[in-house]
Structures are given as C-alpha cells and as structure tokens.
Design a protein around this motif. Sequence first.
Motif, PDB file in Angstrom:
ATOM      1  N   ARG A  71       0.830  -1.210   0.000  1.00 19.05           N
ATOM      2  CA  ARG A  71       0.000   0.000   0.000  1.00 19.05           C
ATOM      3  C   ARG A  71       0.862   1.257   0.000  1.00 19.05           C
ATOM      4  NH1 ARG A  71      -5.414  -0.732   1.101  1.00 19.05           N
ATOM      5  NH2 ARG A  71      -6.013  -2.817   1.861  1.00 19.05           N
ATOM      6  N   GLU A  72       2.012   1.194   0.636  1.00 18.05           N
ATOM      7  CA  GLU A  72       2.915   2.343   0.706  1.00 18.05           C
ATOM      8  C   GLU A  72       4.306   1.910   0.268  1.00 18.05           C
ATOM      9  OE1 GLU A  72       2.829   3.936   4.604  1.00 18.05           O
ATOM     10  OE2 GLU A  72       0.679   4.403   4.567  1.00 18.05           O
ATOM     11  N   GLY A  73       5.045   2.851  -0.302  1.00 21.44           N
ATOM     12  CA  GLY A  73       6.412   2.560  -0.714  1.00 21.44           C
ATOM     13  C   GLY A  73       6.466   1.760  -2.000  1.00 21.44           C
ATOM     14  N   GLU A  74       7.638   1.195  -2.243  1.00 16.28           N
ATOM     15  CA  GLU A  74       7.888   0.473  -3.498  1.00 16.28           C
ATOM     16  C   GLU A  74       8.007  -1.033  -3.292  1.00 16.28           C
ATOM     17  OE1 GLU A  74       7.935   1.937  -6.470  1.00 16.28           O
ATOM     18  OE2 GLU A  74       7.455   3.836  -5.490  1.00 16.28           O
ATOM     19  N   GLY A  75       7.510  -1.525  -2.170  1.00 12.04           N
ATOM     20  CA  GLY A  75       7.667  -2.934  -1.858  1.00 12.04           C
ATOM     21  C   GLY A  75       6.818  -3.850  -2.724  1.00 12.04           C
ATOM     22  N   TYR A  76       7.278  -5.080  -2.867  1.00  9.52           N
ATOM     23  CA  TYR A  76       6.544  -6.102  -3.622  1.00  9.52           C
ATOM     24  C   TYR A  76       6.272  -7.297  -2.728  1.00  9.52           C
ATOM     25  CZ  TYR A  76       7.016  -3.868  -8.187  1.00  9.52           C
ATOM     26  OH  TYR A  76       6.907  -3.000  -9.245  1.00  9.52           O
ATOM     27  N   ILE A  77       5.112  -7.897  -2.943  1.00  4.35           N
ATOM     28  CA  ILE A  77       4.708  -9.077  -2.187  1.00  4.35           C
ATOM     29  C   ILE A  77       4.260 -10.143  -3.178  1.00  4.35           C
ATOM     30  CG2 ILE A  77       3.034 -10.024  -0.533  1.00  4.35           C
ATOM     31  CD1 ILE A  77       2.946  -7.273   0.777  1.00  4.35           C
ATOM     32  N   TYR A  78       4.640 -11.379  -2.906  1.00  4.24           N
ATOM     33  CA  TYR A  78       4.150 -12.514  -3.697  1.00  4.24           C
ATOM     34  C   TYR A  78       3.321 -13.397  -2.775  1.00  4.24           C
ATOM     35  CZ  TYR A  78       7.467 -11.349  -7.421  1.00  4.24           C
ATOM     36  OH  TYR A  78       8.162 -10.716  -8.422  1.00  4.24           O
TER      37      TYR A  78
END
Length: 304
Positions: A71-78
């Motif tokens: 939702r915030e920042g440039e993070g990625y989740i799989y």
Amino acid sequence: MAKSATSTPHDAVFKKIISYPEMARDFLEIHLPVALREICDLQTLKLEPTSFIEKDLRAYYSDVLWSLKTREGEGYIYCVIEHQSTAVQHMAFRLMRYATAAMQYHLDAGYRTLPLVIPMLFYHGQQSPYPWSLNWLDEFDYPQLARKLYSEAFPLVDITVVSDDEIMQHRRIALLELMQKHIRDRDLMGLVDRLVALLVTRTVNDSQLQTLFNYLLQRGEASHVSEFIREIAGRSPHNKEKLMTIAEKLRQEGHHNGLQEGWLKGTREEALRIARMMLERGIDHETVLTITGFSADDVTEHHH
C-alpha cells in the motif's frame, strides 16, 4: 510419491478458479492474516508464471503465484496459494523452497531487494484437522536451534580482519588462510617467514601443498613471485626440494603455474619476460626451467 501439476480434478478446479483476479482478491482478503493484509494493495494483483520453479518442485505443486504491491512505498509481495487434497508431512519445507525460488525470480527481474513471499496452503483432505505444522522450522530435530540459526546473521569468516598471528594458530587450515588473505598483496615477501614456519610443521600433505602453491603462482602478484620462490627455497634445503618437486609435478600434470598458463592462453612473451626477470634476480637456471616449463633454448633466445 510426486504428483503432476494437475494430477487430480481437485487440483485442476482450484487452480483454474483461483487464477481469476477477482477470485484471488476475495480469497486473499478473507484468508490473509490481518497484519499482512493491511500492507497489501489487492488492486495490483498480477498472475505470475511458475516456470522458474525447479523441476523436482513443480511435480509436487498445484499452485498459483500472484504478485502485488504494498500500500505504501515500493515494496513487492508474492502470494503462493497451494492446493492440497491430502496431508503432506514436509509441505512447510516445500513451501519454503517455493518462497526462496520466487525471491530469486524477483531478483532476476532486476529488483535490488527481496520481496515478501507469503506461502498459503488451501487444504480439504479427508484427515481433519490438517495434522502437520506449517512452520518449516518445526521440521528440524532441534527447532529452537534452527530458529536461532535462521533468524540471525549467518556465521562469517572474514579472513581480511583476522591477524596473521591468530591465523598461525589455526592448525591445518592456516596455510590456506594466509595465502588467500595475502594473495593480492603487491609484496609477498612479508609472508615468507610465516609460510616457512608452517611448512616446517608439515600440517598439509604434498598434494594439498601442490594445490596451494599452484594457486599462489597463478594468482599472486607476478612481479614478486620470483623473489618469493627464491626466499622460500633459500630458507632451507628441505623447502627448496619440496618446492622443486611440486613445480615438477605441476609441469607434468599440465596444471602448472600462472607463467605456463599465460603461454597456453597466448601470452608467451609475458611468461618469458617473467622467466627472464627471475634469472636476473639470481634464481638459478635449472629452477627457472623447472618452474616455467620452458626449454633452455627458449629462455636463452629471449635473454639476449
């Protein structure tokens, strides 16, 4: 026994339905733990290929892999959503392997930081409730020790910050550590005393010594190799004989030192230049020929 990726109707229907974004979105919104769901932007779901998974793992999985942004920042989740209609004892470890493969897939795509990979298991087998832990650390004989090991930095042996005096106390491994610590030094002469002291202790056999000297001659600072050999050989007749024996073995086996490798790679002139320099610095003619593998005519021809 391994099953194919869609070995049962159970697998096939689950994979088909959960591959629709709206279905996956509802599944994740309902079943993700609250703390994880709160950081996920479920509107950014993207179905990812699973071809990067190792072949031996693919045989076990009827899985779907979704990526999404935070939702915030440039993070990625799989999110790995795995279907099982029978309970499998080592599923936690298999999911962990899948998770690390997904991390590597992410790095290979050009990203610089690891993504958070959330493995999820959907189970509807006859045995109820699901009998196995899904914490892969519980699969170890010593779970508490495993938790400590895998939650902290791994052991590091940074030989660059270990003093030579301390390395000298490292028994059989000391010679290797000294050579690798100093292999890039422009002046190898400071290593001679310690090296001779270790050779006297005979903590490595001839085969190991041959490997180490071959490495030193190949990768050490070329302009100082001749001085180094002269000093080592001059400290004791025993060391000189052993070095000569090693050099001869290297020549016979075709491994040789960096001088002859340079010749084989098309840099014969450079190898001859170093051989000539060794002669000029006082190393006897026979020693130079044995170490380099050149003939007397080769060296004489280029020495004029």
